[in-house]
Design an enzyme around this catalytic site. Structure first.
Site, PDB file in Angstrom:
ATOM      1  N   ASP A  48      84.638  40.492   4.765  1.00 30.45           N
ATOM      2  CA  ASP A  48      83.354  40.257   4.109  1.00 30.45           C
ATOM      3  C   ASP A  48      82.343  41.169   4.804  1.00 30.45           C
ATOM      4  O   ASP A  48      81.940  40.924   5.939  1.00 30.45           O
ATOM      5  CB  ASP A  48      82.972  38.772   4.237  1.00 30.45           C
ATOM      6  CG  ASP A  48      81.661  38.433   3.522  1.00 30.45           C
ATOM      7  OD1 ASP A  48      80.853  39.347   3.297  1.00 30.45           O
ATOM      8  OD2 ASP A  48      81.448  37.242   3.219  1.00 30.45           O
TER       9      ASP A  48
ATOM     10  N   LYS B  15      73.002  40.394  -2.210  1.00 29.88           N
ATOM     11  CA  LYS B  15      72.209  40.643  -1.021  1.00 29.88           C
ATOM     12  C   LYS B  15      71.701  42.090  -1.009  1.00 29.88           C
ATOM     13  O   LYS B  15      70.793  42.407  -1.742  1.00 29.88           O
ATOM     14  CB  LYS B  15      73.029  40.286   0.220  1.00 29.88           C
ATOM     15  CG  LYS B  15      73.773  38.922   0.102  1.00 29.88           C
ATOM     16  CD  LYS B  15      72.861  37.720  -0.004  1.00 29.88           C
ATOM     17  CE  LYS B  15      73.551  36.413  -0.361  1.00 29.88           C
ATOM     18  NZ  LYS B  15      74.715  36.039   0.403  1.00 29.88           N
TER      19      LYS B  15
ATOM     20  N   TYR C 190      80.296  32.505   6.523  1.00 25.54           N
ATOM     21  CA  TYR C 190      79.497  31.978   5.421  1.00 25.54           C
ATOM     22  C   TYR C 190      80.048  30.609   5.026  1.00 25.54           C
ATOM     23  O   TYR C 190      81.236  30.487   4.736  1.00 25.54           O
ATOM     24  CB  TYR C 190      79.535  32.964   4.248  1.00 25.54           C
ATOM     25  CG  TYR C 190      78.862  32.423   3.025  1.00 25.54           C
ATOM     26  CD1 TYR C 190      77.485  32.172   3.033  1.00 25.54           C
ATOM     27  CD2 TYR C 190      79.567  32.134   1.877  1.00 25.54           C
ATOM     28  CE1 TYR C 190      76.862  31.640   1.932  1.00 25.54           C
ATOM     29  CE2 TYR C 190      78.943  31.610   0.761  1.00 25.54           C
ATOM     30  CZ  TYR C 190      77.585  31.364   0.792  1.00 25.54           C
ATOM     31  OH  TYR C 190      76.969  30.825  -0.299  1.00 25.54           O
TER      32      TYR C 190
HETATM   33  C1  LIG Z   1      75.702  35.105   0.295  1.00 27.90           C
HETATM   34  C2  LIG Z   1      77.002  35.353   0.956  1.00 27.90           C
HETATM   35  C3  LIG Z   1      78.217  35.057   0.309  1.00 27.90           C
HETATM   36  C4  LIG Z   1      78.268  34.397  -1.059  1.00 27.90           C
HETATM   37  O1  LIG Z   1      77.808  35.228  -2.072  1.00 27.90           O
HETATM   38  P1  LIG Z   1      77.134  34.679  -3.429  1.00 27.90           P
HETATM   39  O2  LIG Z   1      76.718  35.944  -4.102  1.00 27.90           O
HETATM   40  O3  LIG Z   1      76.002  33.782  -3.045  1.00 27.90           O
HETATM   41  O4  LIG Z   1      78.190  33.956  -4.181  1.00 27.90           O
HETATM   42  C5  LIG Z   1      79.388  35.369   0.968  1.00 27.90           C
HETATM   43  N1  LIG Z   1      79.396  35.914   2.197  1.00 27.90           N
HETATM   44  C6  LIG Z   1      78.252  36.199   2.856  1.00 27.90           C
HETATM   45  C7  LIG Z   1      78.329  36.798   4.227  1.00 27.90           C
HETATM   46  C8  LIG Z   1      77.017  35.936   2.260  1.00 27.90           C
HETATM   47  O5  LIG Z   1      75.879  36.200   2.931  1.00 27.90           O
END
Ligand SMILES: *Cc1c(COP(=O)(O)O)cnc(C)c1O
Length: 381
Positions: free
Chosen positions: A176, A201, A104
Site C-alpha cells: 500500500d 488521497k 490502515y
Molecule cells: C484511505 C486509505 C485507504 C482506503 O482507501 P479508500 O479510498 O478510502 O477506500 C487504504 N490505505 C491507506 C493507507 C489509506 O490512507
C-alpha cells in the site's frame, strides 16, 4: 507515451492524456455511455463492450497509473478498499496472508471481519522485525502485505528485505503505497509484485473523488493480471467515467503538490519535535525516526503525513485538535487543505493507536501559517 523515456513530472502531465483524435480537444472528454456499438460482424470495433468491463476514461487513467508506478498492468477501482478487496479476493480459502500491525484500519477490518469468513487466515506483525515476519510464515502463506509509511504511526518497512522473504517463500508481495505516492517511492523497483493506492488521497489531491488503483509488475495476460481483471469486472467495484476524469485531471499537478506538501511536513515535524508538549513525533524525515535510514534508502522524499503525541493523554490531544483554527478537523488525507485527526477515536475500541496521538495531513497552505496555528493550539510550553 513511452514511460521509459520521460521523467516523473512529464509522465504525470502526458500519460493517458493525448489530445482527442476526433475533436482535437486538448483535455480528455468524458464518455458517459454504459454500452458500445457492435459491428455487423459481431465484433467490437471500439474495443469496448460495456462500461463495467472498460471505458475510455478508465483506460486513460490506468495507462497513467502504470506509467507513474513503472508497472506493466494497472487497474482502477472505485475506492482504495475495492482495490485492496480485489487483491484479497484473488486468494483462495485456506490461504494465509501476513499484514503489518500498524496499518490502515479499514484493511485490518476487511481481513478480520469479511475475508476471515471466507476462510482467509491472517497474521498481523510488526514488519520492521524480519524475524517476527519469518516466524509467522506458513506453507499456506500466499501474500505479504506492507504499508509504508504506515497509518497512523509512520512505521517504515524495508521493501527490499521483505521482497526477499516473499520471493524465497513464493508468496506475493503487495505494498500500500498511498502515503508515499509514486513520486517518492516505487515499490516495484524494490521487488514488490503489486502496488495499491487509495487514489482518494494524493492522486485526487482535492478531497473530492474516491478511487483506488492496483499496479502490477506482471504484463496484461499473465495469470495474476487476468485474475484481478476478472475480479474488477465481475465484482464491479469500478470508478465512474467522471471519477476517472477527475483523477486524470488531478494527476499532472501531483508531483508539484506532493513536493511542496512534503517540504512543509518536514518543517512542521521539526517544529513539533522541539515543542515541550510533544513527546513523540512520527515522521520518517527526522534523523531521530527509528527507521530513518531505511526510509532514506527507499524514498526520494519523506511525504506529507505525520503524527505526534501530546502530553495530557486523550484529553490533551483532543484539546489541541479543538483549538486549531486554520487546520480542519477531519479524517482522510492528501488534499490541498491541512487536516488534523484524533486517530484512535476513528479506528474503533480495539485500536492499538496511542490515545494521545494526532495525525496531520499537510496541505498546500504556507508552512509558517500552519506552524503558527499549531503553536497557538499547543498553548504555552
Ligand atoms: C484511505 C486509505 C485507504 C482506503 O482507501 P479508500 O479510498 O478510502 O477506500 C487504504 N490505505 C491507506 C493507507 C489509506 O490512507
Amino acid at each position: 507515451m513511452d514511460s521509459t523515456k520521460h521523467r516523473f513530472e512529464t509522465l504525470a502531465v502526458h500519460a493517458g492524456r493525448a489530445a482527442d483524435p476526433h475533436s482535437g480537444a486538448v483535455t480528455p472528454s468524458i464518455t458517459l455511455a454504459t454500452t458500445f456499438e457492435r459491428g455487423a460482424d459481431g465484433g467490437y470495433p471500439s474495443g469496448h463492450v460495456y462500461t463495467r468491463a472498460g471505458n475510455p476514461n478508465r483506460d486513460a487513467l490506468e495507462a497513467a497509473f502504470a506509467a507513474l508506478e513503472g508497472g506493466a498492468t494497472a487497474l482502477a477501482f472505485g475506492s482504495g478498499q475495492a482495490a485492496t478487496a480485489a487483491v484479497l479476493q484473488s486468494l483462495a480459502t485456506g490461504d494465509h496472508v501476513i499484514l503489518p500491525s500498524d496499518l490502515y484500519h479499514g484493511t485490518r477490518y476487511l481481513v478480520r471481519d469479511v475475508l476471515a469468513r471466507w476462510g482467509l487466515a491472517a497474521d498481523f506483525v510488526d514488519l520492521r522485525d524480519l524475524d517476527a515476519l519469518r516466524a509467522v510464515l506458513r506453507p499456506a502463506t500466499r501474500l505479504i502485505w506492507a504499508e509504508t509509511p504506515s497509518n497512523p504511526q509512520l512505521r517504515i518497512a524495508d521493501l527490499a528485505a521483505i521482497a526477499g522473504v516473499a520471493q524465497k517463500h513464493s508468496a506475493l508481495f503487495a505494498v500500500d503505497n498511498t502515503w508515499a505516492t509514486p513520486l517518492l517511492q516505487r515499490p516495484l523497483e524494490f521487488g514488490a509484485d503489486i502496488v495499491m493506492h487509495s487514489t482518494t488521497k494524493y492522486f485526487g489531491g482535492h478531497s473530492d473523488v474516491l478511487g483506488g488503483a492496483l499496479i502490477l509488475r506482471e504484463a496484461p495476460g499473465g495469470p495474476l493480471a487476468e485474475r484481478l481483471r476478472a475480479i474488477q469486472r465481475l465484482s464491479g467495484g469500478v470508478p465512474s467515467p467522471f471519477d476517472c476524469w477527475l483523477l486524470l485531471r488531478s494527476i499532472p499537478t501531483m508531483p508539484a503538490r506532493v513536493r511542496l506538501q512534503s517540504e512543509s511536513a518536514g518543517r512542521i515535524a521539526t517544529f513539533l519535535a522541539a515543542h515541550p508538549r510533544v513527546p513523540v513525533v512520527n515522521y520518517p524525515g527526522l534523523a531521530t525516526h527509528p527507521n530513518h535510514d531505511v526510509a532514506a534508502r527507499q524514498m526520494s522524499g519523506f511525504g506529507a503525513m505525520l503524527s505526534f503525541e501530546v502530553h495530557g493523554g486523550e484529553a490533551g490531544a483532543m484539546a489541541v485538535a479543538a483549538d486549531v483554527k486554520l487546520i480542519t478537523r477531519a479524517t482522510s488525507l492528501g488534499g490541498v487543505e491541512t487536516l488534523i485527526e484524533h486517530r484512535a477515536s476513528v479506528e474503533g475500541p480495539d485500536t492499538a493507536t496511542p490515545r494521545n496521538l494526532l495525525r496531520l495531513s499537510v496541505g498546500l497552505e504556507h508552512a509558517e501559517d500552519l506552524i503558527d496555528d499549531l503553536r497557538r493550539a499547543l498553548g504555552p510550553a
